[in-house]
Every structure is written in C-alpha cells, then in structure tokens.
Design an enzyme around this catalytic site. Structure first.
Site, short mmCIF file in Angstrom:
data_model
loop_
_atom_site.label_atom_id
_atom_site.label_comp_id
_atom_site.label_asym_id
_atom_site.label_seq_id
_atom_site.Cartn_x
_atom_site.Cartn_y
_atom_site.Cartn_z
N CYS A 7 -0.79 3.01 1.56
CA CYS A 7 0.01 3.47 0.58
C CYS A 7 1.25 3.49 1.26
O CYS A 7 1.73 3.64 2.21
CB CYS A 7 -0.53 4.98 0.38
SG CYS A 7 0.46 5.71 -0.88
N ASP A 17 3.56 5.75 1.31
CA ASP A 17 3.98 7.47 1.52
C ASP A 17 4.31 7.39 3.03
O ASP A 17 3.76 6.65 4.05
CB ASP A 17 2.45 8.09 1.64
CG ASP A 17 2.95 9.59 1.63
OD1 ASP A 17 3.43 10.06 2.66
OD2 ASP A 17 2.60 10.42 0.77
N ARG A 40 4.38 9.31 5.26
CA ARG A 40 3.45 10.02 6.41
C ARG A 40 2.48 8.92 6.86
O ARG A 40 1.61 9.64 7.66
CB ARG A 40 2.96 11.20 5.79
CG ARG A 40 4.20 12.09 5.47
CD ARG A 40 3.68 13.27 4.78
NE ARG A 40 3.32 12.91 3.10
CZ ARG A 40 2.78 13.60 2.19
NH1 ARG A 40 2.80 14.78 2.37
NH2 ARG A 40 2.25 12.95 1.09
N HIS A 44 -5.24 7.90 1.41
CA HIS A 44 -4.97 8.81 2.20
C HIS A 44 -5.24 10.10 1.39
O HIS A 44 -4.74 10.13 0.36
CB HIS A 44 -3.53 9.21 3.08
CG HIS A 44 -2.35 9.03 1.84
ND1 HIS A 44 -1.81 10.37 1.79
CD2 HIS A 44 -1.76 8.28 1.17
CE1 HIS A 44 -0.57 9.84 0.71
NE2 HIS A 44 -0.88 8.82 0.69
N CYS A 104 -2.86 12.14 -1.50
CA CYS A 104 -1.97 10.97 -2.10
C CYS A 104 -1.16 11.53 -3.20
O CYS A 104 -1.99 11.96 -4.25
CB CYS A 104 -2.89 9.91 -2.31
SG CYS A 104 -1.91 8.41 -2.72
CO CO Z 1 -0.27 7.96 -1.06
#
Ligand code: CO
Length: 211
Positions: free
Chosen positions: A42, A44, A46, A98, A101
């Site tokens: 992803c 993302d 993090r 994750h 998400c």
């Molecule tokens: Co995500």
C-alpha cells in the site's frame, strides 16, 4: 528551514553514514541490482517496505498503490511485475496489505470519492461482494475491516497467479512463490495470511494452455 530541505540534509547524513559503515556500498549497488523479492504494498506512508522488513537498498523491488491492488489493466503494475519476474528473476512476490488501511475503509463506506478513486476502490468492493456471507456475519466493524484486508491480499495473490507472466515463469523456472501478508500498524508485526508456492493449482478457467 523548509520541510523538504530537511529531507535533503538528512539524505547527506544518511549517505555519509552508509559509506562510513561500508565504503563500497554505493559503488556495489550502482553496478548491480539483484533483489530476491518483489513487494506490492500500500502507498500508505506508515508501511515502508525496507524499514519494516529490516532490509537494505538493493534487496526489495517495490511497487505500491492504494490498498495494494493487482489490476490486470494496470500497465504500471504489469510492467513492474514483468520486469521483476522476467528480468530480475525474483524468487518471491509479496503482496502486503495493512490493518487500518484507509483504502479498505473507504471501499466499505458509501462515500463518493469522485470518479478516479471510485473506480479504484470498486475493485475492493468486488472483493467484499465475493466474500459477502463471511464478512456480513462479522458484527464488529474493526474485525470486519481487518478480515476484508486479509481477503483482499488473498484475492490479489490469486490475481497474480492468473497472469500469463506468472504462469510462464512457473513453467520455465518453478518460481516465484507468491505470498499474502498483512502488516499491523498498531504493533508493527506482519501476519502471513496466504501463500501460493510455484505451480500451485489455479482455477482452470484462468489457466493458459499455450504457455
Ligand atoms: Co493502505
């Protein structure tokens, strides 16, 4: 100092530290890329592939998009996949979602995220629809979202196996193995949820006979 200037400053410090630890680090990497892993994760911020797996530059070939989707009309994803499988000959492909998400949560809502994001998120809604019985029976919102996150990586791994790129590689070199993982934002731990070793059975509808 502007925020982006700090990045450039930190970069200088990082490069100096690398050379101090290993004087030939950049020299070696600049002439050779031979990663064993393709990571489809992803976007993302993090979930940085190298950091959470304790790996160094040169070890993981990375593709990231919202909610780590494998879309068979996505030229970007397919180019990365083909290069990693055919040219780099990676041994493992990891689809890593994750928990928590935002893409999964958005797909489970009825929010209108406007055309482009709606189009992207619809692929996740399809995963929900294919698993509606199981998911609708989970009453707790967070648990249901977590389960869809897991089912989503299962679906994406299966989609990889449906591509002629993977089927050809499995026939020619019995690799790569495919893995579906989910990373926990709350504890930093990766939960391996699914695996398709090379030459695992594929739904016969998707098997190409001319490979
Ligand atoms: Co995500």
């Amino acid at each position: 100092m502007k925020s982006y200037e700090k990045l450039l400053l930190e970069n200088k410090a990082w490069a100096a530290e690398k050379v101090e630890d290993d004087p030939s680090f950049f020299q070696r990497l600049s002439t050779l890329q031979a990663p064993d892993f393709l990571w489809i994760g992803c976007s993302d911020s993090r979930v940085p592939a190298n950091e959470i797996t304790g790996t160094q530059p040169g070890e993981i070939f990375v593709h990231r998009n919202i909610a780590n989707l494998v879309i068979d009309t996505d030229v970007n994803l397919l180019s990365v996949l083909e290069y990693a499988v055919v040219h780099l000959k990676v041994k493992h492909i990891i689809v890593c979602g994750h928990y928590g998400c935002g893409g999964i949560k958005a797909a489970m809502s009825n929010g209108d995220y406007k055309q482009v994001l709606n189009m992207w998120l619809r692929h996740i809604k399809d995963v929900y629809r294919h698993n509606r019985n199981e998911l609708d029976n989970i009453k707790d919102d967070e648990l249901r979202t977590n389960r869809l996150t897991e089912l989503n990586v299962v679906e994406q791994v299966q989609r990889l196996a449906k591509t002629s790129i993977i089927q050809r590689a499995w026939k020619e070199r019995e690799g790569p193995d495919l893995h579906g993982w989910v990373y926990g934002l709350k504890d930093g731990i990766i939960n391996p949820v699914y695996e398709m070793k090379a030459n695992s059975p594929i739904d016969p509808l998707y098997v190409y006979d001319n490979i």
